[in-house]
Design a protein around this motif. Structure first.
Motif, PDB file in Angstrom:
ATOM      1  N   ILE A  38       3.938   4.500  -3.999  1.00 53.68           N
ATOM      2  CA  ILE A  38       3.556   3.225  -3.376  1.00 53.68           C
ATOM      3  C   ILE A  38       2.547   3.465  -2.252  1.00 53.68           C
ATOM      4  O   ILE A  38       1.577   2.711  -2.087  1.00 53.68           O
ATOM      5  CB  ILE A  38       4.811   2.500  -2.842  1.00 53.68           C
ATOM      6  CG1 ILE A  38       5.723   2.112  -4.006  1.00 53.68           C
ATOM      7  CG2 ILE A  38       4.426   1.273  -2.028  1.00 53.68           C
ATOM      8  CD1 ILE A  38       7.069   1.560  -3.578  1.00 53.68           C
ATOM      9  N   TYR A  39       2.763   4.547  -1.489  1.00 50.97           N
ATOM     10  CA  TYR A  39       1.835   4.869  -0.395  1.00 50.97           C
ATOM     11  C   TYR A  39       0.447   5.206  -0.927  1.00 50.97           C
ATOM     12  O   TYR A  39      -0.559   4.926  -0.268  1.00 50.97           O
ATOM     13  CB  TYR A  39       2.381   6.039   0.417  1.00 50.97           C
ATOM     14  CG  TYR A  39       1.439   6.542   1.481  1.00 50.97           C
ATOM     15  CD1 TYR A  39       1.167   5.789   2.612  1.00 50.97           C
ATOM     16  CD2 TYR A  39       0.795   7.776   1.345  1.00 50.97           C
ATOM     17  CE1 TYR A  39       0.294   6.241   3.582  1.00 50.97           C
ATOM     18  CE2 TYR A  39      -0.071   8.238   2.305  1.00 50.97           C
ATOM     19  CZ  TYR A  39      -0.326   7.471   3.427  1.00 50.97           C
ATOM     20  OH  TYR A  39      -1.193   7.920   4.381  1.00 50.97           O
ATOM     21  N   ALA A  40       0.392   5.798  -2.142  1.00 48.65           N
ATOM     22  CA  ALA A  40      -0.904   6.159  -2.717  1.00 48.65           C
ATOM     23  C   ALA A  40      -1.785   4.927  -2.926  1.00 48.65           C
ATOM     24  O   ALA A  40      -3.017   5.029  -2.912  1.00 48.65           O
ATOM     25  CB  ALA A  40      -0.708   6.893  -4.043  1.00 48.65           C
ATOM     26  N   VAL A  41      -1.174   3.755  -3.104  1.00 43.70           N
ATOM     27  CA  VAL A  41      -1.948   2.526  -3.291  1.00 43.70           C
ATOM     28  C   VAL A  41      -2.661   2.138  -2.004  1.00 43.70           C
ATOM     29  O   VAL A  41      -3.778   1.616  -2.022  1.00 43.70           O
ATOM     30  CB  VAL A  41      -1.024   1.385  -3.759  1.00 43.70           C
ATOM     31  CG1 VAL A  41      -1.783   0.070  -3.851  1.00 43.70           C
ATOM     32  CG2 VAL A  41      -0.416   1.726  -5.099  1.00 43.70           C
ATOM     33  N   ILE A  42      -1.997   2.402  -0.866  1.00 37.45           N
ATOM     34  CA  ILE A  42      -2.597   2.033   0.420  1.00 37.45           C
ATOM     35  C   ILE A  42      -3.893   2.790   0.651  1.00 37.45           C
ATOM     36  O   ILE A  42      -4.869   2.256   1.179  1.00 37.45           O
ATOM     37  CB  ILE A  42      -1.598   2.308   1.568  1.00 37.45           C
ATOM     38  CG1 ILE A  42      -0.316   1.511   1.346  1.00 37.45           C
ATOM     39  CG2 ILE A  42      -2.215   1.971   2.921  1.00 37.45           C
ATOM     40  CD1 ILE A  42       0.782   1.820   2.339  1.00 37.45           C
ATOM     41  N   HIS A  43      -3.896   4.052   0.242  1.00 39.63           N
ATOM     42  CA  HIS A  43      -5.095   4.894   0.317  1.00 39.63           C
ATOM     43  C   HIS A  43      -5.674   4.900   1.735  1.00 39.63           C
ATOM     44  O   HIS A  43      -6.876   4.736   1.953  1.00 39.63           O
ATOM     45  CB  HIS A  43      -6.138   4.404  -0.689  1.00 39.63           C
ATOM     46  CG  HIS A  43      -7.251   5.403  -0.919  1.00 39.63           C
ATOM     47  ND1 HIS A  43      -7.014   6.679  -1.396  1.00 39.63           N
ATOM     48  CD2 HIS A  43      -8.592   5.311  -0.738  1.00 39.63           C
ATOM     49  CE1 HIS A  43      -8.162   7.329  -1.481  1.00 39.63           C
ATOM     50  NE2 HIS A  43      -9.145   6.525  -1.096  1.00 39.63           N
TER      51      HIS A  43
END
Length: 571
Positions: A142-147
């Motif tokens: 999920i954090y990877a989406v925030i980028h």
């Protein structure tokens, strides 16, 4: 299941420790102390267990969410320079408080679900503990989406996301009289959830490999995460479907069996107490061969003996003596359990088994490096997946042993510990491919512990004080890691590294080797070869065998209890 994904934030410490180290200018020893605070916060759940007995579960969940938000939220403010830095001891307290919120999520989920699904404790505990193990991987994706280029934003997400999920769901998590809602389709429903769990584990493994090997675009990461959310949401289909369908309830005899533990609350009547005393006398007066009879015949004999004792007691011909405390299978307080040999057999079996597994998890990077593997992250990811599958499989197979054979659940624990002993042996030998096989066996065995122990504790010591009992047993995990990893493994590794550092290269000293040693004198010593963890792995293998022996002793002592608990339901 959704709440348990928030109970795995401790697994993300390795991802947030670098930014804490850089921002606060910490050295590795200081980071290690924060790691100890994290481990303690993840395992010390006395307060959570006590509050889950006193407060409604939604209130206990809210306390955990507040702890998580305040602890990690304050750490985020310090790391991003929004507030003044604190000394190391205060940072340790913040990490402890934030991670300790997990114990509230864990306890509330387990306490409610073992009461709501008394016939399926193994599968329920395995699934819930499995989701806690995958929580770190789910939050990472999920954090990877925030980028975000600011890595401190991961700390912000750890502080905020679990609190939002808990507050949204906390009024749903509660006991709902599960023994009155057992359905014939429960087995099929759990099979569906198992398939979702396997799909989720496989999907996360595939996504991790793809994102590690291929430079994927941000749009692809968003698609990966959207699919992840769909997989997480799919299980809601089961309760929605069952809400619109009607099925016949279980037979009254089976329902009565399941409700026994739930009805042993503080509001029991004197008549109920008398029945318990009569039952206690039956246990003492019944012939030795009764437990070996077929289940139906055994019930008939015990019922006849119970009637005779009740009549004799009413006429004054027999004096019923009162017991000192509960018997196995009834509700124990923590103090009552602490004086029972069964409880300590379970505790030390868990300490030796899970402690040796956690030692491997903590030292997996150094173990793989000592054997010449450069990419250590693959083994960390692998053991996380095997750990998850061990938890799922441990709950499933232990339930087969209990439900189909009325045999003690710790038989599955002994099997898992023997499997771990072989895994440690492969690590010790260091053969080609041994790291892969050892990671597989130790990961599966370690995960199985956390599906079997909570279910067995609820069966032997009751559901009323399950939160306190479970949180005491979890202390075995950091205690084992402290002794086995902090003392044994690290001492042996440092000793072997010092031996290798003192050995002259190629049999003689030259100017290059002297200069290299001088320039690297401030760097930590490194050990290479199978010798680094040879003795440690053999010791861990031996401890797993000892744990398996303790588990089998517990099996021998509790065979009658499981025959009484589950032999009746088989008829």
């Amino acid at each position: 299941m959704w709440i348990q994904t928030c109970a795995g934030i401790g697994y993300l410490f390795g991802s947030i420790s670098p930014v804490i180290k850089i921002s606060l200018n910490y050295n590795q020893k200081q980071i290690a102390r924060l790691g100890v605070a994290k481990d303690l916060g993840d395992s010390v759940g006395f307060l959570a267990g006590t509050l889950c007995e006193i407060l409604p579960l939604w209130a206990a969940l809210l306390v955990g969410a507040i702890q998580n938000f305040l602890g990690y939220g304050w750490v985020w403010l310090i790391v991003t320079r929004r507030t003044a830095p604190l000394p190391l001891w205060a940072m340790c307290i913040l990490i402890f408080v934030g991670t300790n919120g997990e114990t509230y999520f864990n306890t509330a989920a387990l306490v409610s679900c073992v009461q709501n699904f008394p016939k399926s404790r193994g599968p329920v505990v395995g699934i819930l503990k499995g989701f806690a193990g995958l929580g770190g991987a789910i939050l990472t994706q999920i954090y990877a989406v925030i980028h975000s280029p600011d890595h401190a934003s991961l700390i912000f997400m750890i502080a905020v996301a679990p609190a939002m999920v808990i507050i949204a769901l906390m009024f749903i998590i509660r006991p709902v009289g599960g023994h009155r809602q057992v359905r014939p389709s429960d087995g099929l429903s759990f099979s569906f959830v198992y398939s979702i769990c396997l799909l989720l584990a496989s999907y996360l493994m595939g996504v991790m490999i793809v994102e590690d090997v291929v430079d994927v675009s941000q749009n692809v990461i968003v698609i990966f995460t959207a699919i992840l959310f769909v997989i997480l949401i799919i299980p809601i289909v089961i309760p929605i479907y069952l809400s619109f369908t009607q099925e016949p309830r279980v037979v009254p005899e089976e329902e009565a069996l399941l409700s026994q533990s739930g009805d042993q609350g503080p509001g029991r009547s004197e008549h109920d107490d008398g029945q318990e005393i009569i039952f206690s006398e039956v246990e003492e007066e019944k012939p030795k061969g009764v437990d070996l009879l077929p289940a139906l015949e055994r019930q008939k004999r015990i019922a006849q003996l119970q009637v005779r004792l009740a009549q004799a007691a009413a006429e004054g011909a027999v004096r019923i003596k009162r017991r000192r405390g509960p018997r196995r299978g009834e509700d124990f307080t923590l103090v009552q359990a602490l004086i029972k040999a069964d409880f300590w057999l379970m505790f030390f079996s868990l300490l030796f088994g899970s402690g040796s597994g956690l030692t491997v998890i903590d030292n997996l990077g150094q173990m793989s490096q000592s054997l010449g593997y450069e990419n250590t992250h693959v083994f960390v990811s692998m053991i996380s997946i095997w750990n998850f599958l061990g938890r799922i499989g441990g709950g499933y197979f232990s339930e087969i042993i209990v439900r189909d054979n009325a045999y003690p659940r710790h038989a599955a624990m002994a099997i898992a510990q023997v499997v771990m002993a072989f895994g440690h042996f492969f690590f010790a030998m260091g053969w080609p491919g041994a790291m892969y096989i050892g990671t597989l066996l130790v990961g599966l065995g370690y995960g199985a512990h956390w599906a079997i122990v909570p279910a067995a504790a609820s069966e032997l010591f009751g559901l009323k004080n399950f939160g306190a009992l479970y949180n005491f047993l979890t202390i075995a995990n950091p205690a084992g890691s402290l002794v086995f990893s902090g003392l044994i493994a690290s001492s042996i590794y440092d000793r072997e590294a010092e031996k290798q550092a003192q050995q002259p290269h190629e049999g003689h000293l030259n100017l290059a080797s002297v200069l290299t040693s001088f320039l690297n004198m401030d760097e930590p010593l490194k050990c290479e070869g199978t010798i680094c963890f040879f003795l440690t792995s053999l010791i861990m293998s031996g401890l797993c065998i000892v744990a398996a022996v303790l588990s089998m002793i517990l099996v021998y002592r509790t065979k009658t209890v499981y025959a009484n608990l589950y032999g009746r339901s088989r008829t």
